[in-house]
Write an enzyme that holds these catalytic residues in place. Structure first.
Site, PDB file in Angstrom:
ATOM      1  N   CYS A  66     -29.737   3.881  28.272  1.00 51.44           N
ATOM      2  CA  CYS A  66     -29.620   4.477  26.968  1.00 51.44           C
ATOM      3  C   CYS A  66     -30.850   3.784  26.055  1.00 51.44           C
ATOM      4  O   CYS A  66     -32.081   3.972  26.548  1.00 51.44           O
ATOM      5  CB  CYS A  66     -28.304   4.232  26.586  1.00 51.44           C
ATOM      6  SG  CYS A  66     -28.111   5.094  24.820  1.00 51.44           S
ATOM      7  N   ASP A  76     -27.518  16.311  29.344  1.00 54.63           N
ATOM      8  CA  ASP A  76     -27.427  15.270  28.334  1.00 54.63           C
ATOM      9  C   ASP A  76     -27.963  16.025  27.040  1.00 54.63           C
ATOM     10  O   ASP A  76     -29.010  16.597  26.924  1.00 54.63           O
ATOM     11  CB  ASP A  76     -28.573  14.170  28.487  1.00 54.63           C
ATOM     12  CG  ASP A  76     -28.611  13.091  27.584  1.00 54.63           C
ATOM     13  OD1 ASP A  76     -28.148  13.164  26.559  1.00 54.63           O
ATOM     14  OD2 ASP A  76     -28.875  11.780  28.066  1.00 54.63           O
ATOM     15  N   HIS A  98     -25.272  12.536  29.409  1.00 55.61           N
ATOM     16  CA  HIS A  98     -25.640  11.106  29.100  1.00 55.61           C
ATOM     17  C   HIS A  98     -24.715  10.207  29.496  1.00 55.61           C
ATOM     18  O   HIS A  98     -23.612  10.099  29.737  1.00 55.61           O
ATOM     19  CB  HIS A  98     -25.864  11.033  27.469  1.00 55.61           C
ATOM     20  CG  HIS A  98     -26.568   9.819  27.046  1.00 55.61           C
ATOM     21  ND1 HIS A  98     -27.884   9.610  27.221  1.00 55.61           N
ATOM     22  CD2 HIS A  98     -26.185   8.748  26.452  1.00 55.61           C
ATOM     23  CE1 HIS A  98     -28.317   8.659  26.534  1.00 55.61           C
ATOM     24  NE2 HIS A  98     -27.395   7.918  26.180  1.00 55.61           N
TER      25      HIS A  98
END
Length: 286
Positions: A165, A222, A254
Site C-alpha cells: 500500500c 482495487d 486492494h
C-alpha cells in the site's frame, strides 16, 4: 532535511527524538476491527528474529529484523509498512522472507510522529502521520536501514525492497533513489495522488528515473488504484529504458496480501509472493 523543520513535536530533542521508542505488540488499534481472517503466523524456529534499533541522522528508530541462523551474509530485503505501522503482519512478512533465506528488516518510518499503535482512527493516521512524513526522510531512513543490515550479516550487493500500500508507493520512490538497489516489488502501491512540499513527487513522476527493476503487483478490483494508471507508469518507465513488470490479479481488491484483513485473497497473495521471490532472484537479489 527537506520540509522537516517545524513538523517534529516541540518536546523532541535532536537526539533521542523518537516518540515511538519500541514496536507495538499485535496489531494497530486502527485495524483491530478488521481481523476477519486468522492471521498467518510464521514460527521463528531456525531464525534470529526480533526488535532492533536503526541509527539514523537524528537518533534511532525501532525496527523488526528476521534472518536465518548462521554466519551469512544474507541478501537484504527492506520491508516497508502499510500506514498502520510495523505491527504483527509486517513482522510476519519479515519472518517469511527470512525462511526464504533473506535478512528482512522493517523500520518504523513513522516513529517521529508519535505512537502509531495507539491511534484508532484511519483519518488521524493519514493526517498526523502519513501526510507529515517527508519523502526525503523516508528515503534517508531506508538508506540507514540498508547500511545497518550490511553491518549485521547482510550482503549490501544483494539489496532488495518490498512494500505494501503506502509502502508500495515508497518502493517506486526508493527504486528511483538508490542506485545500489537490485530489485523492488511494490504491492498495490499508489502511483498517483496529491503532492505536497514534503512529498513532491508521485510514483508516476519518477517512473523514468528508476535505478532498479520494479515488479508491481496490483488488483484489478482495487477501487483506489485504476489499472490504467499503473499501465501508464509502466509505459513511461519503458519509454525511458527502465525495467518494469506488472502482474494484475483481475478479481483482487486492494490489500489482497494482508491476511489479517477481509481484503485478503489467498490465491493472489500466494501467487504474488512466488512472483516476488522469483523477481528478486532474476535480478541478483537472492
Amino acid at each position: 532535511m527537506l520540509g522537516l523543520d517545524g513538523l517534529l513535536p516541540e518536546q523532541l530533542s535532536r537526539r533521542g527524538f523518537v516518540v515511538m521508542t519500541a514496536l507495538m505488540s499485535g496489531f494497530t488499534m486502527a485495524t483491530a476491527h478488521a481481523q476477519a481472517n486468522p492471521p498467518v503466523k510464521t514460527p521463528a524456529d531456525g531464525l534470529v528474529a526480533g526488535e532492533v534499533k536503526i541509527p539514523v541522522k537524528d537518533g534511532d528508530i525501532p525496527a523488526y529484523r528476521a534472518m536465518p541462523e548462521g554466519a551469512g551474509p544474507f541478501p537484504i530485503v527492506l520491508v516497508i509498512e502499510e500506514i498502520f505501522g510495523v505491527h504483527e503482519y509486517i513482522k510476519d512478512v519479515c519472518r517469511r522472507l527470512a525462511k526464504a533465506g533473506y535478512l528482512a528488516v522493517a523500520p518504523e518510518l513513522y516513529a517521529r510522529r508519535g505512537d502509531i499503535s495507539r491511534v484508532t482512527d484511519v483519518q488521524a493516521l493519514l493526517r498526523d502521520f502519513i501526510a507529515k512524513t517527508p519523502d526525503a526522510e523516508v528515503m534517508s531512513d531506508l538508506d540507514a536501514t540498508a547500511a545497518w543490515a550490511a553491518q549485521h550479516k547482510g550482503d549490501a550487493q544483494r539489496l532488495a525492497v518490498t512494500g505494501f500500500c503506502r509502502g508500495g508507493r515508497a518502493v517506486w520512490l526508493y527504486a528511483a533513489h538508490n542506485p545500489a538497489l537490485k530489485a523492488g516489488v511494490a504491492w498495490y502501491g499508489p502511483v498517483g495522488g496529491q503532492t505536497s512540499p514534503i512529498q513532491p513527487k508521485t510514483a508516476l513522476d519518477v517512473a523514468g528515473e528508476l535505478k532498479a527493476p520494479v515488479l508491481g503487483l496490483y488488483g484489478g478490483a482495487d477501487t483506489g488504484i485504476p489499472v490504467a494508471s499503473v499501465e501508464e507508469l509502466k509505459k513511461k518507465a519503458q519509454a525511458a529504458g527502465k525495467t518494469v513488470e506488472l502482474e494484475i490479479f483481475p478479481d483482487a481488491p486492494h490489500a489482497f496480501h494482508a491476511d489479517y484483513r477481509p481484503t485478503w485473497r489467498k490465491e493472489p497473495a500466494e501467487a504474488g509472493w512466488k512472483l516476488m521471490l522469483a523477481f528478486f532472484k532474476k535480478h541478483g537479489a537472492a
